[in-house]
Design an enzyme around this catalytic site. Structure first.
Site, mmCIF file in Angstrom:
data_model
loop_
_atom_site.group_PDB
_atom_site.id
_atom_site.type_symbol
_atom_site.label_atom_id
_atom_site.label_comp_id
_atom_site.label_asym_id
_atom_site.label_seq_id
_atom_site.Cartn_x
_atom_site.Cartn_y
_atom_site.Cartn_z
ATOM 1 N N ARG A 90 40.437 -16.796 15.235
ATOM 2 C CA ARG A 90 40.192 -18.132 15.794
ATOM 3 C C ARG A 90 39.457 -19.058 14.827
ATOM 4 O O ARG A 90 38.892 -20.069 15.248
ATOM 5 C CB ARG A 90 39.436 -18.052 17.128
ATOM 6 C CG ARG A 90 40.228 -17.374 18.231
ATOM 7 C CD ARG A 90 39.658 -17.703 19.603
ATOM 8 N NE ARG A 90 40.488 -17.107 20.644
ATOM 9 C CZ ARG A 90 40.210 -15.949 21.247
ATOM 10 N NH1 ARG A 90 39.122 -15.265 20.900
ATOM 11 N NH2 ARG A 90 40.993 -15.487 22.190
ATOM 12 N N GLU B 28 52.743 -38.806 -5.510
ATOM 13 C CA GLU B 28 51.789 -39.072 -4.429
ATOM 14 C C GLU B 28 50.759 -40.116 -4.861
ATOM 15 O O GLU B 28 50.311 -40.934 -4.057
ATOM 16 C CB GLU B 28 51.089 -37.785 -4.003
ATOM 17 C CG GLU B 28 51.975 -36.789 -3.271
ATOM 18 C CD GLU B 28 52.295 -37.204 -1.836
ATOM 19 O OE1 GLU B 28 51.744 -38.207 -1.360
ATOM 20 O OE2 GLU B 28 53.101 -36.503 -1.189
ATOM 21 N N LYS C 253 44.943 -31.236 6.648
ATOM 22 C CA LYS C 253 46.212 -30.820 7.236
ATOM 23 C C LYS C 253 46.551 -29.417 6.738
ATOM 24 O O LYS C 253 46.490 -29.137 5.537
ATOM 25 C CB LYS C 253 47.341 -31.771 6.836
ATOM 26 C CG LYS C 253 47.423 -33.036 7.659
ATOM 27 C CD LYS C 253 48.692 -33.804 7.298
ATOM 28 C CE LYS C 253 48.853 -35.044 8.135
ATOM 29 N NZ LYS C 253 50.091 -35.790 7.789
ATOM 30 N N GLU D 33 45.681 -38.235 12.819
ATOM 31 C CA GLU D 33 46.912 -38.994 12.570
ATOM 32 C C GLU D 33 47.483 -39.622 13.841
ATOM 33 O O GLU D 33 48.667 -39.526 14.127
ATOM 34 C CB GLU D 33 47.964 -38.083 11.915
ATOM 35 C CG GLU D 33 49.046 -38.840 11.178
ATOM 36 C CD GLU D 33 49.960 -37.937 10.387
ATOM 37 O OE1 GLU D 33 50.078 -38.159 9.172
ATOM 38 O OE2 GLU D 33 50.554 -36.998 10.963
ATOM 39 N N HIS E 71 58.441 -31.375 -4.234
ATOM 40 C CA HIS E 71 58.049 -32.296 -3.173
ATOM 41 C C HIS E 71 57.905 -33.718 -3.685
ATOM 42 O O HIS E 71 58.422 -34.673 -3.076
ATOM 43 C CB HIS E 71 56.718 -31.819 -2.566
ATOM 44 C CG HIS E 71 56.118 -32.777 -1.589
ATOM 45 N ND1 HIS E 71 56.624 -32.972 -0.318
ATOM 46 C CD2 HIS E 71 55.048 -33.614 -1.705
ATOM 47 C CE1 HIS E 71 55.895 -33.877 0.311
ATOM 48 N NE2 HIS E 71 54.935 -34.287 -0.498
ATOM 49 N N HIS F 205 60.964 -35.977 3.014
ATOM 50 C CA HIS F 205 60.998 -34.654 3.634
ATOM 51 C C HIS F 205 62.424 -34.269 4.013
ATOM 52 O O HIS F 205 62.816 -33.102 3.901
ATOM 53 C CB HIS F 205 60.106 -34.614 4.871
ATOM 54 C CG HIS F 205 58.673 -34.368 4.560
ATOM 55 N ND1 HIS F 205 57.667 -34.538 5.490
ATOM 56 C CD2 HIS F 205 58.045 -33.938 3.435
ATOM 57 C CE1 HIS F 205 56.500 -34.238 4.955
ATOM 58 N NE2 HIS F 205 56.711 -33.879 3.705
ATOM 59 N N HIS G 61 57.778 -40.366 3.000
ATOM 60 C CA HIS G 61 57.899 -38.971 3.410
ATOM 61 C C HIS G 61 58.936 -38.722 4.499
ATOM 62 O O HIS G 61 59.450 -37.611 4.605
ATOM 63 C CB HIS G 61 56.538 -38.444 3.881
ATOM 64 C CG HIS G 61 55.597 -38.146 2.769
ATOM 65 N ND1 HIS G 61 55.124 -39.126 1.915
ATOM 66 C CD2 HIS G 61 55.027 -36.989 2.347
ATOM 67 C CE1 HIS G 61 54.308 -38.576 1.025
ATOM 68 N NE2 HIS G 61 54.235 -37.286 1.266
ATOM 69 N N LYS H 270 42.888 -41.788 -0.043
ATOM 70 C CA LYS H 270 43.309 -40.926 1.063
ATOM 71 C C LYS H 270 42.147 -40.629 2.004
ATOM 72 O O LYS H 270 42.296 -40.673 3.233
ATOM 73 C CB LYS H 270 43.901 -39.623 0.540
ATOM 74 C CG LYS H 270 44.362 -38.704 1.669
ATOM 75 C CD LYS H 270 45.172 -37.529 1.204
ATOM 76 C CE LYS H 270 45.667 -36.727 2.400
ATOM 77 N NZ LYS H 270 46.484 -35.561 2.006
ATOM 78 N N ASN I 93 52.167 -41.457 5.086
ATOM 79 C CA ASN I 93 53.497 -40.842 5.092
ATOM 80 C C ASN I 93 54.571 -41.749 4.504
ATOM 81 O O ASN I 93 55.760 -41.426 4.599
ATOM 82 C CB ASN I 93 53.883 -40.451 6.522
ATOM 83 C CG ASN I 93 53.127 -39.237 7.007
ATOM 84 O OD1 ASN I 93 53.233 -38.161 6.437
ATOM 85 N ND2 ASN I 93 52.351 -39.414 8.068
ATOM 86 N N ARG J 202 46.440 -43.174 9.794
ATOM 87 C CA ARG J 202 46.733 -42.101 8.841
ATOM 88 C C ARG J 202 48.236 -41.949 8.599
ATOM 89 O O ARG J 202 48.665 -41.425 7.567
ATOM 90 C CB ARG J 202 46.137 -40.771 9.326
ATOM 91 C CG ARG J 202 46.327 -39.638 8.312
ATOM 92 C CD ARG J 202 45.529 -38.398 8.613
ATOM 93 N NE ARG J 202 45.779 -37.382 7.595
ATOM 94 C CZ ARG J 202 45.103 -36.237 7.504
ATOM 95 N NH1 ARG J 202 44.143 -35.958 8.362
ATOM 96 N NH2 ARG J 202 45.389 -35.378 6.546
#
Length: 338
Positions: free
Chosen positions: A98, A162, A120, A210, A240, A225, A221, A200, A218, A214
């Site tokens: 956990r 990026e 993230k 997000e 990427h 993606h 992306h 960032k 993206n 935020r």
């Protein structure tokens, strides 16, 4: 590394587990161990490199190994690697018993300016990028640009994309500095990394999970993606950052078509990104499949495709609805006219 050692010594950790892949195990782990002055048991877990191994199956293997080696809730996880190791390791740490503490030591430019910052974590599922994951801040991020000396050029460029994105959404002067890539060897890389992290981090601190602003991070992306996932499905994986760079061209085109930016600014973005990154080889018959991948994007709302788009220079908008027809037109432009 001294700060990292001091941090670990100041905590009551029972043990330290270092997650690497086979590349960072060979090229980066010796440097970390030589400079890590701590009085704690250290275990090393090595995974296979590459996006194709960023899966729940890899997580299961890491969890099982940690259990077998006696990790407990006071164990510290150190991720030593690029984006895959950072994302996957953070997810493993956030879920093992956990949640245990995690420290990120990024070794690629991409991980330094993106994956290691913002909390993230996650893995891919059935080829879909970051389909499973959560938000969990690392305790600290230890960036040492000396690790960049181990990188091939394509890894540098993957991270550079990026950074270009950070300039486009927040700092036009930074964008102009970065597009002069022929003089990159004369730039202060530590200052560039710092600038990207500041951009960032300011956004993340305002909207950690997000829900709103935020999402601007993206930009590039949604399409990127989809490009990356499509190529992975075709057994032709791409970096990427290369996918995001091309995604930024397509999404800048959409921004122009929606009259959010001037055509001259779109041309500037297209020309400068194309000067650095190669065009990806798609055909018109593949557009439908690429759009289908975009329809799985996490930013979508009520089955509507929601993009983060540019608004003038160094400004951006989120939750911008884009129709299938608009995306198809942009992809057709990319395939036939660039």
């Amino acid at each position: 590394m001294q700060i990292l050692s001091q941090y670990i010594d100041s905590q009551q950790y029972s043990s330290v587990f270092i997650l690497t892949d086979s590349h960072t195990y060979q090229y980066c782990l010796p440097t970390l161990l030589e400079n890590l002055s701590i009085d704690k048991p250290i275990e090393i877990i090595e995974i296979e490199p590459g996006e194709e191994h960023k899966t729940i199956e890899t997580c299961i293997g890491v969890w099982q190994t940690m259990t077998e080696l006696g990790a407990d809730r006071k164990t510290l996880m150190i991720t030593l690697g690029g984006g895959v190791v950072t994302d996957l390791g953070g997810f493993v740490a956030a879920t093992f018993k956990r949640g245990i503490d995690c420290v990120n030591v990024p070794t690629s430019l991409l991980a330094m300016v993106d994956a290691s910052v913002g909390g993230k974590t996650g893995v891919d599922l059935n080829g879909f990028k970051n389909e499973v994951g959560g938000f969990s801040f690392p305790k600290i991020v230890g960036i040492d640009s000396r690790f960049l000396n181990t990188l091939p050029k394509e890894e540098w460029l993957s991270g550079w994309a990026e950074m270009l994105k950070h300039g486009l959404i927040a700092d036009y002067a930074y964008w102009q500095q970065l597009i002069d890539i022929n003089n990159a060897d004369k730039m202060d890389i530590d200052q560039l990394i710092y600038r990207s992290i500041v951009i960032k981090n300011e956004v993340v601190l305002e909207d950690f999970e997000e829900q709103n602003i935020r999402k601007t991070l993206n930009f590039g992306h949604t399409v990127g993606h989809a490009f990356e996932t499509f190529c992975l499905h075709q057994q032709q994986p791409i970096k990427h950052g290369y996918a995001v760079a091309e995604g930024m061209i397509v999404e800048a085109y959409i921004s122009w078509q929606k009259k959010l930016i001037e055509q001259s600014y779109f041309e500037e973005i297209k020309t400068n990104i194309r000067a650095i990154y190669p065009k990806l080889d798609f055909c018109s018959e593949q557009i439908e499949s690429i759009i289908a991948l975009m329809q799985h994007d996490k930013k979508n709302i009520n089955k509507k495709m929601m993009f983060s788009l540019l608004k003038d220079k160094s400004k951006s908008l989120y939750n911008q609805e884009v129709s299938v027809e608009e995306v198809s037109k942009a992809l057709n432009f990319y395939i036939t006219q660039l």
